[in-house]
Structure formats: C-alpha cells, structure tokens
Design a protein around this motif. Structure first.
Motif, PDB file in Angstrom:
ATOM      1  N   SER A  10      47.528  36.922  41.548  1.00 45.30           N
ATOM      2  CA  SER A  10      46.671  37.465  40.506  1.00 45.30           C
ATOM      3  C   SER A  10      45.194  37.265  40.813  1.00 45.30           C
ATOM      4  O   SER A  10      44.810  36.272  41.440  1.00 45.30           O
ATOM      5  N   VAL A  14      44.535  41.445  37.102  1.00 41.18           N
ATOM      6  CA  VAL A  14      45.505  42.126  37.975  1.00 41.18           C
ATOM      7  C   VAL A  14      46.583  41.131  38.399  1.00 41.18           C
ATOM      8  O   VAL A  14      46.290  40.033  38.876  1.00 41.18           O
ATOM      9  N   ILE A  16      50.121  40.875  40.720  1.00 42.52           N
ATOM     10  CA  ILE A  16      50.931  41.581  41.715  1.00 42.52           C
ATOM     11  C   ILE A  16      52.184  40.764  42.040  1.00 42.52           C
ATOM     12  O   ILE A  16      52.076  39.621  42.507  1.00 42.52           O
ATOM     13  N   THR A 120      51.117  49.306  44.982  1.00 43.66           N
ATOM     14  CA  THR A 120      49.819  49.927  44.707  1.00 43.66           C
ATOM     15  C   THR A 120      48.718  48.886  44.519  1.00 43.66           C
ATOM     16  O   THR A 120      47.648  48.964  45.140  1.00 43.66           O
ATOM     17  N   ALA A 121      48.968  47.889  43.678  1.00 39.67           N
ATOM     18  CA  ALA A 121      47.970  46.846  43.428  1.00 39.67           C
ATOM     19  C   ALA A 121      47.748  45.997  44.678  1.00 39.67           C
ATOM     20  O   ALA A 121      46.618  45.573  44.973  1.00 39.67           O
TER      21      ALA A 121
END
Length: 280
Positions: A10, A14, A16, A120-121
């Motif tokens: 993180s 965000v 992930i 994606t992230a």
C-alpha cells in the motif's frame, strides 16, 4: 516456487494484493560433525538448563525474559493478537531517490508478484517509480519481526529489499582510517589509468563461486585417495607499499597484454598476473 508471504502493498490509499517470493538461491556444501574414531554423526539435544534433561518439541514454548531469570510465555494466539493489518501489509511511508540511500542498508531481496486483481495498480506504481527515479521506503512484518524495506522497480516488476535500521549499522568511526597523508600525483594517475583499463560492462554471469568449486575438487580427490597429501594453496602477498610505483607500473603493463584465457572478468585475471617486487 513456494511463496513466503501473502498480503498487500500500500501507498497512501492505494492497496495492491501481492505475493512475495525469495529472490536468492544459495546452496552451500553441507558438512557434518563426526566422531574421529568411527565417523559417527554427532547429534545435538535440546536440554533444560535446570536439570540437563532432554525436552521434546511439544513441551517447548516461547518466552520473553522481562527481568533476569523471569519470563513471560507467549503462545501462537498471542502473536496473532498483534495488529493484523500491520502483519499483512507492506506499507510504503515515503519515496526517496535511490542514489541517496547508502547501499550498506540493503541486504535481502524478494520478488513481488501481483495477486489476482492487482495488476493495474501494480503496473502504475512500477511505472511511476521508474519515471520519477524514486524507490519506496516501507515497513513489513516477516516471521514475527518488523523490517525496514525498500520497494524498487526492476526487470518489468517490483522487488522488496529488506534494509537495516540505522542503529543496526556499526559506525565507521569505530575503525581506523588511512592517515591524512594523500597519495602522490604520479601514483594516483597510474591507479586511475589502471582502473580505466580494467573497466568493462557489468556482466554477473562471469562470476561464480570459485571457492565452492575448488572445495568440491578437494572432496573428489579425497574420495579417490583419502590418504593423499594435497598441496596447500599459497596466499597472495600484500603489495609492498615502499615499491608501490613499481607495482603499479607492472600492473599497467600486465593490463595492456592480451588475456591468457576467458572466464571471470579479464581485469581480475590481469591483477592476479602481477608479480610483487620486494623493496630495494
């Protein structure tokens, strides 16, 4: 390859999902402790300090010594009571320029693989760090211990590299450094020329564990003839400081000569070819 940790990576809001895999593989030659008379293996037992009796695994618990001779026992459930989010998240707290971090801080790399739904992230973080020239500084809990770590973009993915905390590193002030006397201009120029001649592109495939290879050769020879006396390798003598100019000149001449064979970095072979002169 088996994963060693699953959780999330993180930064700010965000988060992930990721999986960690070890990035190093080292196979050392394994030696056993034997009794000289009959080569029987020597085993070590877990014995209690109080009475010397052997203790089976099922009776062993983990304890923290809070005072001299006084312990508090922690069970598996107690470790699970620690902040679950902290134990399952690699939290990037800041980003820094990689060149600002002394390499001595880094010590163990892991591959970071995006888990389902995280591609994606993951790619966004990787690309953003590559373009900005930054690495993420994070904290992660592995094997019941918190570590400082760096998240770095590499080869199309991310790696997590564990780091030492500042107070774990021994200060260089504790070691003797060279005297204030500077190297002479002539010696410095020759040393720089030698470095230039030995400079080449970095190719890690050129380097191998020669010590293990040599040790395997000794083992093979001992298997053929256990009683054979094998020659002892000679240690290289240090450069004679008094005749440093002569040694540098000879090194330069050796570096200009064509290498005798391929293998490790050519510069390494050329350095071995230098014969040290005694002081006049």
């Amino acid at each position: 390859m088996r994963s060693i940790w699953k959780g999330s990576l993180s930064f700010n809001l965000v988060n992930i999902p990721i999986t960690l895999y070890t990035a190093i593989r080292r196979e050392d030659l394994k030696f056993h402790m034997l009794r000289q008379g009959d080569l029987s293996k020597i085993n070590y037992k877990r014995v209690a300090e109080a009475d010397g009796k052997e203790v089976p695994w099922e009776q062993i618990v983990k304890g923290y010594e809070h005072e001299k001779g006084k312990f508090v026992v922690l069970k598996d459930e107690d470790f699970k009571r620690v902040d679950i989010e902290a134990a399952q998240t690699i939290n990037i707290t800041s980003f820094v320029k990689v060149e600002e971090v002394n390499p001595i801080f880094f010590y163990k790399p892991y591959y970071v693989e995006p888990a389902k739904g995280g591609d994606t992230a993951y790619a966004l973080l990787r690309d953003a760090m590559e373009k900005s020239g930054r690495i993420g500084i994070a904290e992660v809990v592995l094997r019941q211990r918190e570590h400082l770590a760096a998240v770095k973009p590499q080869d199309g993915g991310l790696i997590l590299e564990l780091m030492h905390y500042a107070d774990e590193l021994v200060s260089t002030d504790e070691f003797r450094k060279p005297t204030a006397k500077k190297a002479g201009a002539k010696e410095l120029q020759m040393a720089k020329s030698l470095i230039d001649m030995m400079t080449e592109e970095w190719d890690p495939e050129k380097y191998h564990d020669d010590y293990k290879k040599a040790l395997k050769k000794v083992i093979a020879e001992k298997l053929k003839d256990p009683d054979k006396e094998l020659p002892v390798a000679k240690a290289r003598k240090p450069t004679n400081v008094v005749d440093l100019v002569a040694v540098l000149q000879e090194s330069l001449r050796s570096s200009q000569a064509p290498p005798a064979k391929k293998g490790k970095a050519a510069g390494a072979h050329r350095v071995k070819a230098v014969k040290h002169r005694k002081a006049a």
